[in-house]
Motif scaffolding. Structure first.
Motif, PDB file in Angstrom:
ATOM      1  N   ALA A  11       0.834  -1.207   0.000  1.00 48.92           N
ATOM      2  CA  ALA A  11       0.000   0.000   0.000  1.00 48.92           C
ATOM      3  C   ALA A  11       0.867   1.254   0.000  1.00 48.92           C
ATOM      4  CB  ALA A  11      -0.923   0.001   1.208  1.00 48.92           C
ATOM      5  N   ARG A  12       1.963   1.227   0.741  1.00 44.60           N
ATOM      6  CA  ARG A  12       2.866   2.380   0.768  1.00 44.60           C
ATOM      7  C   ARG A  12       3.526   2.580  -0.593  1.00 44.60           C
ATOM      8  NH1 ARG A  12       6.749   1.886   5.721  1.00 44.60           N
ATOM      9  NH2 ARG A  12       7.315   3.972   5.046  1.00 44.60           N
ATOM     10  N   ILE A  13       3.932   1.488  -1.235  1.00 45.04           N
ATOM     11  CA  ILE A  13       4.521   1.584  -2.567  1.00 45.04           C
ATOM     12  C   ILE A  13       3.498   2.155  -3.553  1.00 45.04           C
ATOM     13  CG2 ILE A  13       5.334   0.227  -4.544  1.00 45.04           C
ATOM     14  CD1 ILE A  13       6.797  -1.558  -2.563  1.00 45.04           C
ATOM     15  N   ARG A  14       2.279   1.642  -3.501  1.00 47.38           N
ATOM     16  CA  ARG A  14       1.215   2.131  -4.387  1.00 47.38           C
ATOM     17  C   ARG A  14       0.949   3.619  -4.173  1.00 47.38           C
ATOM     18  NH1 ARG A  14      -1.154  -2.728  -4.070  1.00 47.38           N
ATOM     19  NH2 ARG A  14      -2.213  -2.254  -2.127  1.00 47.38           N
ATOM     20  N   ALA A  15       0.916   4.041  -2.913  1.00 44.51           N
ATOM     21  CA  ALA A  15       0.656   5.454  -2.606  1.00 44.51           C
ATOM     22  C   ALA A  15       1.743   6.341  -3.201  1.00 44.51           C
ATOM     23  CB  ALA A  15       0.563   5.652  -1.095  1.00 44.51           C
ATOM     24  N   HIS A  16       3.014   5.937  -3.042  1.00 43.52           N
ATOM     25  CA  HIS A  16       4.108   6.725  -3.610  1.00 43.52           C
ATOM     26  C   HIS A  16       4.007   6.775  -5.137  1.00 43.52           C
ATOM     27  CE1 HIS A  16       6.539   7.796  -0.160  1.00 43.52           C
ATOM     28  NE2 HIS A  16       6.476   6.564   0.296  1.00 43.52           N
ATOM     29  N   ARG A  17       3.741   5.635  -5.759  1.00 45.50           N
ATOM     30  CA  ARG A  17       3.641   5.595  -7.220  1.00 45.50           C
ATOM     31  C   ARG A  17       2.494   6.460  -7.731  1.00 45.50           C
ATOM     32  NH1 ARG A  17       4.755  -0.729  -8.720  1.00 45.50           N
ATOM     33  NH2 ARG A  17       7.000  -0.661  -8.396  1.00 45.50           N
ATOM     34  N   ASN A  18       1.359   6.398  -7.054  1.00 49.21           N
ATOM     35  CA  ASN A  18       0.215   7.211  -7.469  1.00 49.21           C
ATOM     36  C   ASN A  18       0.518   8.695  -7.339  1.00 49.21           C
ATOM     37  OD1 ASN A  18      -1.256   4.918  -8.037  1.00 49.21           O
ATOM     38  ND2 ASN A  18      -2.348   4.914  -6.087  1.00 49.21           N
ATOM     39  N   THR A  19       1.166   9.072  -6.268  1.00 46.12           N
ATOM     40  CA  THR A  19       1.512  10.475  -6.058  1.00 46.12           C
ATOM     41  C   THR A  19       2.520  10.943  -7.105  1.00 46.12           C
ATOM     42  OG1 THR A  19       1.111  10.209  -3.687  1.00 46.12           O
ATOM     43  CG2 THR A  19       2.357  12.152  -4.369  1.00 46.12           C
ATOM     44  N   ILE A  20       3.514  10.097  -7.409  1.00 46.54           N
ATOM     45  CA  ILE A  20       4.498  10.429  -8.438  1.00 46.54           C
ATOM     46  C   ILE A  20       3.802  10.618  -9.782  1.00 46.54           C
ATOM     47  CG2 ILE A  20       6.409   9.446  -9.790  1.00 46.54           C
ATOM     48  CD1 ILE A  20       7.411   8.222  -7.094  1.00 46.54           C
ATOM     49  N   TYR A  21       2.890   9.743 -10.104  1.00 48.41           N
ATOM     50  CA  TYR A  21       2.140   9.858 -11.355  1.00 48.41           C
ATOM     51  C   TYR A  21       1.357  11.176 -11.388  1.00 48.41           C
ATOM     52  CZ  TYR A  21      -1.290   8.818 -14.997  1.00 48.41           C
ATOM     53  OH  TYR A  21      -2.074   8.879 -16.108  1.00 48.41           O
ATOM     54  N   ARG A  22       0.702  11.494 -10.280  1.00 47.53           N
ATOM     55  CA  ARG A  22      -0.086  12.733 -10.205  1.00 47.53           C
ATOM     56  C   ARG A  22       0.804  13.962 -10.382  1.00 47.53           C
ATOM     57  NH1 ARG A  22      -2.415  11.923  -5.646  1.00 47.53           N
ATOM     58  NH2 ARG A  22      -1.135  13.250  -4.332  1.00 47.53           N
ATOM     59  N   TYR A  23       1.971  13.974  -9.718  1.00 44.64           N
ATOM     60  CA  TYR A  23       2.897  15.107  -9.843  1.00 44.64           C
ATOM     61  C   TYR A  23       3.425  15.234 -11.272  1.00 44.64           C
ATOM     62  CZ  TYR A  23       2.994  15.717  -4.747  1.00 44.64           C
ATOM     63  OH  TYR A  23       2.661  15.958  -3.436  1.00 44.64           O
ATOM     64  N   ARG A  24       3.726  14.118 -11.911  1.00 41.67           N
ATOM     65  CA  ARG A  24       4.200  14.174 -13.296  1.00 41.67           C
ATOM     66  C   ARG A  24       3.129  14.733 -14.225  1.00 41.67           C
ATOM     67  NH1 ARG A  24       7.440   8.441 -13.439  1.00 41.67           N
ATOM     68  NH2 ARG A  24       9.351   9.221 -12.451  1.00 41.67           N
ATOM     69  N   ARG A  25       1.883  14.339 -13.967  1.00 38.67           N
ATOM     70  CA  ARG A  25       0.770  14.886 -14.754  1.00 38.67           C
ATOM     71  C   ARG A  25       0.648  16.391 -14.546  1.00 38.67           C
ATOM     72  NH1 ARG A  25      -3.678  11.323 -12.995  1.00 38.67           N
ATOM     73  NH2 ARG A  25      -4.055  13.128 -11.717  1.00 38.67           N
ATOM     74  N   LEU A  26       0.782  16.844 -13.299  1.00 37.75           N
ATOM     75  CA  LEU A  26       0.702  18.270 -12.992  1.00 37.75           C
ATOM     76  C   LEU A  26       1.809  19.054 -13.689  1.00 37.75           C
ATOM     77  CD1 LEU A  26      -0.194  18.280  -9.194  1.00 37.75           C
ATOM     78  CD2 LEU A  26      -1.545  19.253 -11.045  1.00 37.75           C
ATOM     79  N   LEU A  27       3.006  18.467 -13.767  1.00 38.68           N
ATOM     80  CA  LEU A  27       4.128  19.157 -14.399  1.00 38.68           C
ATOM     81  C   LEU A  27       3.891  19.381 -15.892  1.00 38.68           C
ATOM     82  CD1 LEU A  27       7.188  17.520 -12.616  1.00 38.68           C
ATOM     83  CD2 LEU A  27       6.395  19.889 -12.413  1.00 38.68           C
ATOM     84  N   LYS A  28       3.009  18.608 -16.497  1.00 38.50           N
ATOM     85  CA  LYS A  28       2.693  18.781 -17.915  1.00 38.50           C
ATOM     86  C   LYS A  28       1.696  19.914 -18.143  1.00 38.50           C
ATOM     87  CE  LYS A  28       3.532  13.970 -19.137  1.00 38.50           C
ATOM     88  NZ  LYS A  28       2.938  12.724 -19.638  1.00 38.50           N
ATOM     89  N   SER A  29       1.084  20.391 -17.073  1.00 36.83           N
ATOM     90  CA  SER A  29       0.085  21.457 -17.198  1.00 36.83           C
ATOM     91  C   SER A  29       0.748  22.832 -17.087  1.00 36.83           C
ATOM     92  CB  SER A  29      -1.001  21.296 -16.132  1.00 36.83           C
ATOM     93  OG  SER A  29      -0.434  21.476 -14.855  1.00 36.83           O
ATOM     94  N   ASN A  30      -0.047  23.877 -17.285  1.00 37.01           N
ATOM     95  CA  ASN A  30       0.457  25.247 -17.167  1.00 37.01           C
ATOM     96  C   ASN A  30       0.582  25.622 -15.689  1.00 37.01           C
ATOM     97  OD1 ASN A  30       0.516  25.597 -19.929  1.00 37.01           O
ATOM     98  ND2 ASN A  30      -1.604  26.322 -20.012  1.00 37.01           N
ATOM     99  N   LEU A  31       1.806  25.832 -15.246  1.00 37.66           N
ATOM    100  CA  LEU A  31       2.070  26.188 -13.854  1.00 37.66           C
ATOM    101  C   LEU A  31       2.962  27.419 -13.808  1.00 37.66           C
ATOM    102  CD1 LEU A  31       3.084  22.642 -12.529  1.00 37.66           C
ATOM    103  CD2 LEU A  31       0.903  23.789 -12.113  1.00 37.66           C
TER     104      LEU A  31
END
Length: 97
Positions: free
Chosen positions: A7-27
């Motif tokens: 569960a901890r591994i999954r949580a980190h992976r999901n958060t990393i995925y979310r942050y990578r998606r955010l970096l593709k947006s206009n910030l």
């Protein structure tokens, strides 16, 4: 315990995925820096959960790996039932061969 670990591994992976998606947006620059910092922290957290190789697998002798120090390919031939002679000819070490 394994479920908690996964569960901890999954949580980190999901958060990393979310942050990578955010970096593709206009910030803004400040937002981008903050997300990049958090992404690095999550990646470090994920790395800390990965199993480490045992010390015996990492041991070196004289700049060589343990396998090389034990004889490398010559040792492999011996394990398969063959021993090499001094002139390079392979002779069987099994009785009757």
């Amino acid at each position: 315990m394994l479920d908690e670990y996964l569960a901890r591994i999954r949580a980190h992976r999901n958060t990393i995925y979310r942050y990578r998606r955010l970096l593709k947006s206009n910030l803004s620059d400040v937002e981008r820096q903050d997300i990049e910092k958090r992404l690095a922290e999550e990646q470090t957290g994920l790395e800390s959960l990965r199993p480490r190789p045992s010390r015996s697998r990492l041991a070196f002798r004289g700049g060589r790996t343990c396998r090389q120090a034990r004889g490398g390919a010559a040792n492999d031939a011996h394990i398969r039932g063959h021993a090499s002679s001094a002139d390079g000819v392979i002779m069987s070490s099994r009785p009757g061969k």
